[in-house]
Design a protein around this motif. Structure first.
Motif, mmCIF file in Angstrom:
data_model
loop_
_atom_site.group_PDB
_atom_site.id
_atom_site.type_symbol
_atom_site.label_atom_id
_atom_site.label_comp_id
_atom_site.label_asym_id
_atom_site.label_seq_id
_atom_site.Cartn_x
_atom_site.Cartn_y
_atom_site.Cartn_z
ATOM 1 N N GLN A 140 1.431 -2.558 3.053
ATOM 2 C CA GLN A 140 1.073 -3.796 3.741
ATOM 3 C C GLN A 140 -0.432 -4.061 3.662
ATOM 4 N N VAL A 141 -1.235 -3.015 3.835
ATOM 5 C CA VAL A 141 -2.687 -3.171 3.733
ATOM 6 C C VAL A 141 -3.079 -3.603 2.325
ATOM 7 N N LEU A 142 -2.483 -2.973 1.318
ATOM 8 C CA LEU A 142 -2.794 -3.316 -0.067
ATOM 9 C C LEU A 142 -2.427 -4.770 -0.375
ATOM 10 N N VAL A 143 -1.318 -5.228 0.163
ATOM 11 C CA VAL A 143 -0.876 -6.601 -0.085
ATOM 12 C C VAL A 143 -1.776 -7.610 0.626
ATOM 13 N N GLU A 144 -2.213 -7.283 1.835
ATOM 14 C CA GLU A 144 -2.888 -8.269 2.671
ATOM 15 C C GLU A 144 -4.389 -8.345 2.466
ATOM 16 N N ARG A 145 -5.015 -7.284 1.937
ATOM 17 C CA ARG A 145 -6.483 -7.273 1.853
ATOM 18 C C ARG A 145 -6.954 -7.161 0.408
ATOM 19 N N PRO A 146 -8.042 -7.816 0.067
ATOM 20 C CA PRO A 146 -8.516 -7.803 -1.321
ATOM 21 C C PRO A 146 -9.221 -6.521 -1.728
ATOM 22 N N SER A 147 -9.768 -5.763 -0.768
ATOM 23 C CA SER A 147 -10.499 -4.534 -1.085
ATOM 24 C C SER A 147 -9.995 -3.412 -0.186
ATOM 25 N N VAL A 148 -9.448 -2.359 -0.805
ATOM 26 C CA VAL A 148 -8.829 -1.292 -0.012
ATOM 27 C C VAL A 148 -9.204 0.070 -0.583
ATOM 28 N N LEU A 149 -9.622 0.964 0.310
ATOM 29 C CA LEU A 149 -9.795 2.371 -0.021
ATOM 30 C C LEU A 149 -8.623 3.116 0.599
ATOM 31 N N LEU A 150 -7.704 3.606 -0.242
ATOM 32 C CA LEU A 150 -6.533 4.327 0.221
ATOM 33 C C LEU A 150 -6.807 5.817 0.030
ATOM 34 N N ALA A 151 -7.251 6.470 1.095
ATOM 35 C CA ALA A 151 -7.636 7.884 1.046
ATOM 36 C C ALA A 151 -6.605 8.695 1.805
ATOM 37 N N ASP A 152 -5.899 9.550 1.095
ATOM 38 C CA ASP A 152 -4.822 10.305 1.712
ATOM 39 C C ASP A 152 -4.698 11.648 1.007
ATOM 40 N N ASP A 153 -4.019 12.594 1.644
ATOM 41 C CA ASP A 153 -3.796 13.891 1.016
ATOM 42 C C ASP A 153 -2.985 13.727 -0.264
ATOM 43 N N MET A 154 -3.150 14.646 -1.189
ATOM 44 C CA MET A 154 -2.398 14.606 -2.432
ATOM 45 C C MET A 154 -0.912 14.811 -2.154
ATOM 46 N N GLY A 155 -0.082 14.109 -2.921
ATOM 47 C CA GLY A 155 1.358 14.274 -2.805
ATOM 48 C C GLY A 155 2.034 13.394 -1.785
ATOM 49 N N LEU A 156 1.291 12.485 -1.147
ATOM 50 C CA LEU A 156 1.884 11.623 -0.125
ATOM 51 C C LEU A 156 2.203 10.220 -0.633
ATOM 52 N N GLY A 157 2.078 10.009 -1.929
ATOM 53 C CA GLY A 157 2.603 8.772 -2.501
ATOM 54 C C GLY A 157 1.633 7.617 -2.611
ATOM 55 N N LYS A 158 0.377 7.879 -2.928
ATOM 56 C CA LYS A 158 -0.559 6.769 -3.103
ATOM 57 C C LYS A 158 -0.178 5.909 -4.318
ATOM 58 N N THR A 159 0.287 6.567 -5.388
ATOM 59 C CA THR A 159 0.711 5.821 -6.576
ATOM 60 C C THR A 159 1.927 4.969 -6.263
ATOM 61 N N VAL A 160 2.857 5.513 -5.509
ATOM 62 C CA VAL A 160 4.044 4.762 -5.105
ATOM 63 C C VAL A 160 3.650 3.541 -4.286
ATOM 64 N N GLN A 161 2.739 3.724 -3.327
ATOM 65 C CA GLN A 161 2.313 2.596 -2.492
ATOM 66 C C GLN A 161 1.651 1.507 -3.336
ATOM 67 N N ALA A 162 0.796 1.913 -4.273
ATOM 68 C CA ALA A 162 0.121 0.935 -5.118
ATOM 69 C C ALA A 162 1.120 0.208 -6.007
ATOM 70 N N ALA A 163 2.060 0.939 -6.598
ATOM 71 C CA ALA A 163 3.052 0.319 -7.471
ATOM 72 C C ALA A 163 3.929 -0.665 -6.705
ATOM 73 N N ALA A 164 4.357 -0.271 -5.498
ATOM 74 C CA ALA A 164 5.194 -1.157 -4.692
ATOM 75 C C ALA A 164 4.429 -2.413 -4.285
ATOM 76 N N ALA A 165 3.142 -2.251 -3.932
ATOM 77 C CA ALA A 165 2.334 -3.412 -3.569
ATOM 78 C C ALA A 165 2.150 -4.345 -4.765
ATOM 79 N N MET A 166 1.952 -3.775 -5.954
ATOM 80 C CA MET A 166 1.847 -4.603 -7.163
ATOM 81 C C MET A 166 3.121 -5.398 -7.390
ATOM 82 N N ARG A 167 4.254 -4.749 -7.175
ATOM 83 C CA ARG A 167 5.534 -5.450 -7.349
ATOM 84 C C ARG A 167 5.648 -6.629 -6.396
#
Length: 206
Positions: A26-53
Motif C-alpha cells: 500500500q505504501v509503495l502504491v500510494e507514495r512516489p518515494s519509498v525506502l522499504l527497509a526490512d530484514d532479509m527473507g520477508l518479501g521485499k521483492t514480492v511487495q515491490a512486484a505486487a505493487a508494480m502489478r
C-alpha cells in the motif's frame, strides 16, 4: 487495495499476502518515494512486484527499471512472473550489442545489475527519458554518495523511486543520507533547519 490484495478479490495471487506485506504494498502504491527497509527473507521483492502489478493495472506505469546485484536478477524475473504475470520482463545482460537492443525493447520491466547500468548509463539517460519507476534492490550499494553508481542512479529521471534494503542502516548517517538523496533530492536548508524528507514506511519494517 485491501480487497484487491485479498484471496477473495478480483486478482489471483500465488499465495496469501501477510498483513505487513500488504502494508508495504500500500505504501509503495500510494507514495512516489519509498525506502522499504526490512530484514532479509520477508518479501521485499514480492511487495515491490505486487505493487508494480497494481499500478500497471491502474494504468499508471509502463516503463520500470529494476537495478539489482547480479546474484538476484533471476530471482526478480521469477518473482515478477509469479506476482505480476501481466508484465513483460527482460534482463539487460550480454555483450554491448546485445544490451543495446534489449534497452530499446518494448517491455514493462527491465532488470539490470549495478555494474551494467554504470557501463550503459549514457544510453539510459540520453535515449530513454523518464521512467515510471526506478527501483533499487539492495540499495546499500549506493551508500557511498561519491561513487559512480550513486551518481548514475540519481541522474536517471523517474516518476517513482523505490529503494529496498535488508542491511541495517545504523552503520553511518552518511549511508542513509546517500540513499535518501536518490529517493528525493535534498533541498537547501531553510533558516538553518533541514526539513525532514517525507519518505514512506510501515511499522512492521516497511
Amino acid at each position: 487495495l485491501s480487497l484487491i490484495m485479498s484471496a477473495s478479490g478480483p486478482l489471483e495471487w500465488p499465495s496469501d499476502l501477510l498483513d505487513f506485506q500488504k502494508d508495504g504494498i500500500q505504501v509503495l502504491v500510494e507514495r512516489p518515494s519509498v525506502l522499504l527497509a526490512d530484514d532479509m527473507g520477508l518479501g521485499k521483492t514480492v511487495q515491490a512486484a505486487a505493487a508494480m502489478r497494481l499500478l500497471a493495472i491502474r494504468g499508471e506505469l509502463e516503463r520500470i527499471l529494476v537495478v539489482a546485484p547480479a546474484a538476484v536478477l533471476r530471482n526478480w524475473r521469477d518473482e515478477l512472473g509469479k506476482w505480476a504475470p501481466e508484465l513483460r520482463v527482460l534482463e539487460i545482460t550480454g555483450s554491448q550489442a546485445q544490451r543495446a537492443w534489449k534497452w530499446d525493447a518494448r517491455v514493462h520491466v527491465k532488470v539490470v545489475r549495478y555494474e551494467t547500468l554504470r557501463s550503459d548509463h549514457l544510453r539510459v539517460t540520453n535515449r530513454h527519458g523518464q521512467w515510471d519507476i526506478v527501483c533499487l534492490d539492495e540499495a546499500q550499494r549506493i551508500k557511498n554518495s561519491g561513487s559512480a553508481i550513486s551518481g548514475v542512479v540519481r541522474s536517471i529521471q523517474s516518476r517513482r523511486r523505490w529503494a529496498l534494503t535488508g542491511t541495517p542502516l545504523e552503520n553511518s548517517l552518511e549511508d542513509v543520507r546517500s540513499i535518501l538523496s536518490f529517493l528525493q533530492p535534498v533541498r537547501p536548508p531553510m533558516g538553518g533547519v533541514l526539513k525532514s524528507l517525507p519518505i514512506g514506511g510501515t511499522d512492521d519494517g516497511g
